[in-house]
Every structure is written in structure tokens, then in C-alpha cells.
Design a protein around this motif. Sequence first.
Motif, PDB file in Angstrom:
ATOM      1  N   ASP A  14      53.100  73.053  30.469  1.00  0.00           N
ATOM      2  CA  ASP A  14      53.703  74.261  30.229  1.00  0.00           C
ATOM      3  C   ASP A  14      54.166  74.425  28.071  1.00  0.00           C
ATOM      4  N   ALA A  15      54.090  73.117  27.853  1.00  0.00           N
ATOM      5  CA  ALA A  15      55.157  72.869  26.979  1.00  0.00           C
ATOM      6  C   ALA A  15      54.109  72.257  26.036  1.00  0.00           C
ATOM      7  N   CYS A  16      53.134  71.388  26.029  1.00  0.00           N
ATOM      8  CA  CYS A  16      51.654  70.485  26.147  1.00  0.00           C
ATOM      9  C   CYS A  16      51.397  70.274  24.968  1.00  0.00           C
ATOM     10  N   PRO A  17      51.242  70.049  23.801  1.00  0.00           N
ATOM     11  CA  PRO A  17      50.815  70.382  22.436  1.00  0.00           C
ATOM     12  C   PRO A  17      49.330  69.819  22.207  1.00  0.00           C
ATOM     13  N   VAL A  18      48.950  69.029  23.315  1.00  0.00           N
ATOM     14  CA  VAL A  18      47.841  67.880  23.069  1.00  0.00           C
ATOM     15  C   VAL A  18      46.477  68.449  24.144  1.00  0.00           C
ATOM     16  N   LYS A  19      46.603  70.032  24.556  1.00  0.00           N
ATOM     17  CA  LYS A  19      45.592  70.009  25.436  1.00  0.00           C
ATOM     18  C   LYS A  19      44.461  69.825  25.001  1.00  0.00           C
ATOM     19  N   ALA A  20      43.888  69.927  24.528  1.00  0.00           N
ATOM     20  CA  ALA A  20      42.501  70.492  23.332  1.00  0.00           C
ATOM     21  C   ALA A  20      42.212  68.635  23.308  1.00  0.00           C
ATOM     22  N   GLU A  21      43.258  67.800  22.815  1.00  0.00           N
ATOM     23  CA  GLU A  21      42.424  66.906  22.561  1.00  0.00           C
ATOM     24  C   GLU A  21      42.249  65.985  24.737  1.00  0.00           C
ATOM     25  N   PRO A  96      53.062  63.096  24.959  1.00  0.00           N
ATOM     26  CA  PRO A  96      52.083  63.938  24.009  1.00  0.00           C
ATOM     27  C   PRO A  96      51.632  63.394  22.710  1.00  0.00           C
ATOM     28  N   ARG A  97      52.834  62.508  22.317  1.00  0.00           N
ATOM     29  CA  ARG A  97      53.050  61.464  21.656  1.00  0.00           C
ATOM     30  C   ARG A  97      51.443  60.047  21.525  1.00  0.00           C
ATOM     31  N   GLY A  98      51.154  59.661  22.882  1.00  0.00           N
ATOM     32  CA  GLY A  98      50.714  58.611  23.084  1.00  0.00           C
ATOM     33  C   GLY A  98      51.586  57.233  23.105  1.00  0.00           C
ATOM     34  N   GLU A  99      53.003  57.869  23.678  1.00  0.00           N
ATOM     35  CA  GLU A  99      54.210  56.859  24.303  1.00  0.00           C
ATOM     36  C   GLU A  99      53.353  56.257  25.617  1.00  0.00           C
ATOM     37  N   GLN A 100      53.238  55.473  26.055  1.00  0.00           N
ATOM     38  CA  GLN A 100      53.235  54.989  27.474  1.00  0.00           C
ATOM     39  C   GLN A 100      54.923  54.718  27.870  1.00  0.00           C
ATOM     40  N   LYS A 130      60.829  66.420  16.450  1.00  0.00           N
ATOM     41  CA  LYS A 130      60.285  66.403  15.109  1.00  0.00           C
ATOM     42  C   LYS A 130      58.848  67.237  15.179  1.00  0.00           C
ATOM     43  N   ALA A 131      58.420  67.960  14.676  1.00  0.00           N
ATOM     44  CA  ALA A 131      57.217  68.590  14.616  1.00  0.00           C
ATOM     45  C   ALA A 131      55.879  67.660  14.761  1.00  0.00           C
ATOM     46  N   MET A 132      55.026  68.427  15.967  1.00  0.00           N
ATOM     47  CA  MET A 132      53.756  67.110  15.883  1.00  0.00           C
ATOM     48  C   MET A 132      53.033  67.902  14.707  1.00  0.00           C
ATOM     49  N   THR A 133      52.129  66.371  14.225  1.00  0.00           N
ATOM     50  CA  THR A 133      51.830  65.748  12.592  1.00  0.00           C
ATOM     51  C   THR A 133      50.398  65.592  13.298  1.00  0.00           C
ATOM     52  N   ALA A 134      49.078  65.884  12.590  1.00  0.00           N
ATOM     53  CA  ALA A 134      47.534  65.727  12.920  1.00  0.00           C
ATOM     54  C   ALA A 134      47.597  64.658  13.659  1.00  0.00           C
TER      55      ALA A 134
END
Length: 157
Positions: A14-21, A96-100, A130-134
Motif C-alpha cells: 500500500d505505501a511501499c516506496p521501493v517496489k521498483a527496487e 523499506p529503508r533496509g532495516e532488518q 523523513k522523506a525517502m532519498t536516493a
Amino acid sequence: MTASKQMTIVVDADACPVKAEIEETAKAFGIAVCMVASYDHRMEAKEGVRVVQVDRGSQSADLYIMNHIASGDVLVTQDFGLACMALGKGAIVLSPRGEQYTNGNIDYLMERRHEGARLRRAGGRTKGPKAMTAEDRISFQQKLTKVLRSEQEKLDV
């Protein structure tokens, strides 16, 4: 994970910002992806990516995920409660920020969530993420790659 079951990357989409990755990394490893989202978030299936659309209810995606996730699957979610339950089923859980999320840190994260909710109920304010960054996207993709390599090595042994 049993020998008859392949690992799947399950996404609380629903709110996942890293679908493409996720799609790109899964394709490189030949791993199936299951994106779970409410009907409010229209998504199209692609090669290697199955899309499951669920009711608009606040917990519909979570319930679907918990009924279908298995030990050894990878779950990507921002939801600490869902992460906690998935860990209990033997899944590997990433933000989605890579934290396990692990059994070692989930209690702290759940407590922090509880304290924030308590503060908001009392009329206080808390900061959102905070907003997702590259860099966040790269960090996530690197962590997902590391997890998938590690799981592949376990199967090759």
C-alpha cells in the motif's frame, strides 16, 4: 523453508516506496514477488510479480499476508505489528529503508510505536518518517541483495 517451497518476497505494498527496487532485485535472483495492496492502490502484475488486491479494511492486507507468509519468505513492510507476527512465523523482515527487523530489536520498535501512539492520544505530536532519498533506496536494495545472497548460500550448502 522446506525444499518443496520456493522463497517469496512478500510486500506490504500500500505505501511501499521501493517496489521498483524489489522487482529489480528479485528478477536478478529469480525469486517470485507477491505485492499485497488494497483496491485503493491499483497495481498491475508483471513477469515474476503477482499482485493480490484486498478489501479496503485497515487490516485486510496484513491479514492476507499473515495467512500466506511462510518460514523463509522475505517480507517488506513499515508496519512493526505485522513485522512482529511475521518474525514469529519464521520470515525475514525488512523495512523499506533496509532495516532488518529481528527478534532482538522488534520489542524496542513496538514499545516506541506504543509510546508514540500514547503521546498522540494525549494530544501530543510526533514526527513522521523523513522523506525517502536516493541513498535510502540504494541502502534498501543493498540490504535485500545481501539477505537474498545469504539465503541462497544456505540452500547451496
